[in-house]
Design a protein around this motif. Structure first.
Motif, PDB file in Angstrom:
ATOM      1  N   ARG A 131      34.635  42.888  43.486  1.00 54.24           N
ATOM      2  CA  ARG A 131      34.745  43.362  42.101  1.00 54.24           C
ATOM      3  C   ARG A 131      36.153  43.856  41.793  1.00 54.24           C
ATOM      4  O   ARG A 131      36.710  43.574  40.734  1.00 54.24           O
ATOM      5  CB  ARG A 131      33.717  44.459  41.820  1.00 54.24           C
ATOM      6  CG  ARG A 131      32.322  43.938  41.530  1.00 54.24           C
ATOM      7  CD  ARG A 131      31.408  45.033  41.005  1.00 54.24           C
ATOM      8  NE  ARG A 131      31.162  46.094  41.975  1.00 54.24           N
ATOM      9  CZ  ARG A 131      30.255  46.046  42.942  1.00 54.24           C
ATOM     10  NH1 ARG A 131      29.497  44.979  43.074  1.00 54.24           N
ATOM     11  NH2 ARG A 131      30.097  47.048  43.776  1.00 54.24           N
ATOM     12  N   GLN A 180      38.506  40.877  41.584  1.00 57.21           N
ATOM     13  CA  GLN A 180      38.253  40.125  40.354  1.00 57.21           C
ATOM     14  C   GLN A 180      38.814  40.873  39.146  1.00 57.21           C
ATOM     15  O   GLN A 180      39.416  40.264  38.254  1.00 57.21           O
ATOM     16  CB  GLN A 180      36.761  39.867  40.182  1.00 57.21           C
ATOM     17  CG  GLN A 180      36.459  38.993  38.986  1.00 57.21           C
ATOM     18  CD  GLN A 180      34.987  38.588  38.906  1.00 57.21           C
ATOM     19  OE1 GLN A 180      34.137  39.144  39.603  1.00 57.21           O
ATOM     20  NE2 GLN A 180      34.708  37.614  38.080  1.00 57.21           N
ATOM     21  N   ALA A 181      38.636  42.186  39.125  1.00 56.03           N
ATOM     22  CA  ALA A 181      39.159  42.988  38.011  1.00 56.03           C
ATOM     23  C   ALA A 181      40.692  42.896  37.965  1.00 56.03           C
ATOM     24  O   ALA A 181      41.281  42.776  36.885  1.00 56.03           O
ATOM     25  CB  ALA A 181      38.715  44.438  38.151  1.00 56.03           C
ATOM     26  N   GLU A 222      41.611  39.458  36.619  1.00 56.93           N
ATOM     27  CA  GLU A 222      41.364  39.413  35.167  1.00 56.93           C
ATOM     28  C   GLU A 222      42.466  40.156  34.404  1.00 56.93           C
ATOM     29  O   GLU A 222      42.931  39.693  33.364  1.00 56.93           O
ATOM     30  CB  GLU A 222      39.996  40.012  34.825  1.00 56.93           C
ATOM     31  CG  GLU A 222      38.828  39.150  35.219  1.00 56.93           C
ATOM     32  CD  GLU A 222      38.700  37.873  34.394  1.00 56.93           C
ATOM     33  OE1 GLU A 222      39.235  37.806  33.270  1.00 56.93           O
ATOM     34  OE2 GLU A 222      38.060  36.944  34.891  1.00 56.93           O
ATOM     35  N   LYS A 223      42.886  41.297  34.938  1.00 55.66           N
ATOM     36  CA  LYS A 223      43.958  42.083  34.320  1.00 55.66           C
ATOM     37  C   LYS A 223      45.255  41.269  34.291  1.00 55.66           C
ATOM     38  O   LYS A 223      45.935  41.197  33.265  1.00 55.66           O
ATOM     39  CB  LYS A 223      44.161  43.391  35.078  1.00 55.66           C
ATOM     40  CG  LYS A 223      45.307  44.248  34.577  1.00 55.66           C
ATOM     41  CD  LYS A 223      45.472  45.477  35.472  1.00 55.66           C
ATOM     42  CE  LYS A 223      46.779  46.161  35.226  1.00 55.66           C
ATOM     43  NZ  LYS A 223      47.914  45.537  35.884  1.00 55.66           N
ATOM     44  N   TYR A 229      45.519  38.028  34.445  1.00 51.27           N
ATOM     45  CA  TYR A 229      45.302  36.902  33.537  1.00 51.27           C
ATOM     46  C   TYR A 229      45.576  37.323  32.093  1.00 51.27           C
ATOM     47  O   TYR A 229      46.254  36.618  31.342  1.00 51.27           O
ATOM     48  CB  TYR A 229      43.873  36.368  33.707  1.00 51.27           C
ATOM     49  CG  TYR A 229      43.490  35.296  32.716  1.00 51.27           C
ATOM     50  CD1 TYR A 229      44.118  34.049  32.731  1.00 51.27           C
ATOM     51  CD2 TYR A 229      42.510  35.531  31.766  1.00 51.27           C
ATOM     52  CE1 TYR A 229      43.761  33.068  31.820  1.00 51.27           C
ATOM     53  CE2 TYR A 229      42.143  34.548  30.859  1.00 51.27           C
ATOM     54  CZ  TYR A 229      42.781  33.319  30.884  1.00 51.27           C
ATOM     55  OH  TYR A 229      42.432  32.346  29.981  1.00 51.27           O
ATOM     56  N   GLN A 230      45.067  38.484  31.723  1.00 52.45           N
ATOM     57  CA  GLN A 230      45.292  38.982  30.361  1.00 52.45           C
ATOM     58  C   GLN A 230      46.781  39.255  30.119  1.00 52.45           C
ATOM     59  O   GLN A 230      47.305  38.973  29.033  1.00 52.45           O
ATOM     60  CB  GLN A 230      44.456  40.244  30.097  1.00 52.45           C
ATOM     61  CG  GLN A 230      42.968  39.989  30.055  1.00 52.45           C
ATOM     62  CD  GLN A 230      42.566  38.936  29.031  1.00 52.45           C
ATOM     63  OE1 GLN A 230      43.112  38.841  27.941  1.00 52.45           O
ATOM     64  NE2 GLN A 230      41.604  38.087  29.411  1.00 52.45           N
ATOM     65  N   GLN A 276      42.053  30.571  34.099  1.00 53.44           N
ATOM     66  CA  GLN A 276      41.319  31.805  34.334  1.00 53.44           C
ATOM     67  C   GLN A 276      41.268  32.007  35.845  1.00 53.44           C
ATOM     68  O   GLN A 276      41.510  31.069  36.605  1.00 53.44           O
ATOM     69  CB  GLN A 276      39.924  31.694  33.749  1.00 53.44           C
ATOM     70  CG  GLN A 276      39.937  31.643  32.241  1.00 53.44           C
ATOM     71  CD  GLN A 276      38.535  31.705  31.658  1.00 53.44           C
ATOM     72  OE1 GLN A 276      37.547  31.874  32.364  1.00 53.44           O
ATOM     73  NE2 GLN A 276      38.453  31.562  30.353  1.00 53.44           N
ATOM     74  N   PRO A 277      40.963  33.209  36.323  1.00 54.43           N
ATOM     75  CA  PRO A 277      40.906  33.435  37.772  1.00 54.43           C
ATOM     76  C   PRO A 277      39.942  32.472  38.468  1.00 54.43           C
ATOM     77  O   PRO A 277      38.849  32.216  37.980  1.00 54.43           O
ATOM     78  CB  PRO A 277      40.427  34.882  37.881  1.00 54.43           C
ATOM     79  CG  PRO A 277      40.898  35.518  36.616  1.00 54.43           C
ATOM     80  CD  PRO A 277      40.743  34.441  35.567  1.00 54.43           C
ATOM     81  N   ARG A 325      38.009  31.736  42.057  1.00 57.68           N
ATOM     82  CA  ARG A 325      37.560  32.419  43.273  1.00 57.68           C
ATOM     83  C   ARG A 325      37.622  31.465  44.454  1.00 57.68           C
ATOM     84  O   ARG A 325      37.226  30.300  44.368  1.00 57.68           O
ATOM     85  CB  ARG A 325      36.121  32.908  43.077  1.00 57.68           C
ATOM     86  CG  ARG A 325      35.445  33.441  44.328  1.00 57.68           C
ATOM     87  CD  ARG A 325      35.769  34.901  44.566  1.00 57.68           C
ATOM     88  NE  ARG A 325      35.355  35.344  45.877  1.00 57.68           N
ATOM     89  CZ  ARG A 325      34.180  35.901  46.154  1.00 57.68           C
ATOM     90  NH1 ARG A 325      33.290  36.073  45.212  1.00 57.68           N
ATOM     91  NH2 ARG A 325      33.908  36.293  47.383  1.00 57.68           N
ATOM     92  N   LEU A 353      45.355  32.493  40.202  1.00 60.89           N
ATOM     93  CA  LEU A 353      45.711  32.081  38.859  1.00 60.89           C
ATOM     94  C   LEU A 353      46.679  30.924  39.005  1.00 60.89           C
ATOM     95  O   LEU A 353      47.612  30.983  39.801  1.00 60.89           O
ATOM     96  CB  LEU A 353      46.378  33.234  38.093  1.00 60.89           C
ATOM     97  CG  LEU A 353      45.492  34.445  37.862  1.00 60.89           C
ATOM     98  CD1 LEU A 353      46.306  35.635  37.383  1.00 60.89           C
ATOM     99  CD2 LEU A 353      44.401  34.119  36.858  1.00 60.89           C
TER     100      LEU A 353
END
Length: 137
Positions: A11, A14-15, A18-19, A21-22, A75-76, A78, A85
């Motif tokens: 988690r 992944q967070a 995502e951060k 990626y943004q 997007q990320p 896995r 990325l």
């Protein structure tokens, strides 16, 4: 991520992905983020994997790259080692069109078959060499 990550480690990773990626979607520099945030072997090169034929694209990226446009970041993604990325910088060769997902998958499958065939051939040669040496003794 570690080899056997806990759900919490997954988690967190992944967070973080995502951060990042943004941040990239908001205009952050991919190379700078790769140098400062990535654990990959290519991090100090800004994450640059260099030019690669479709058959040499890492398998985990093969489904994503054909859908990217030049300059776009995925997007990320896995994998067992973490989240990735991918930014498509440019394409070249062929007629300038990106390869389809099926073409990428087929090229990667063919590469795997060729690798397996080569390994099997080497194994047979090594076995024949040992058998030949034993027969001469």
């Amino acid at each position: 991520m570690p080899q056997s990550p806990t759900p919490d480690q997954v988690r967190q990773a992944q967070a973080k992905a995502e951060k990042l990626y943004q941040e990239l979607k908001s205009g952050a520099d991919f190379r700078k983020l790769a140098v400062s945030e990535s654990d990959d072997a290519q991090a100090l090169k800004g994450g640059d994997l260099g030019w690669r034929p479709a058959a040499q694209i890492p398998t985990i990226f093969a489904d994503v790259i054909p859908d990217l446009t030049k300059g776009e970041v995925s997007q990320p993604i896995r994998s067992p080692s973490g989240f990735h990325l991918v930014k498509l910088i440019d394409t070249r060769g062929g007629d300038g069109k990106q390869i389809s997902r099926e073409q990428a998958s087929q090229a990667i499958f063919q590469r795997k078959v060729n690798d397996e065939l080569e390994a099997w051939t080497q194994e047979i040669r090594a076995s024949a060499y040992v058998d030949n040496r034993l027969d001469k003794q």
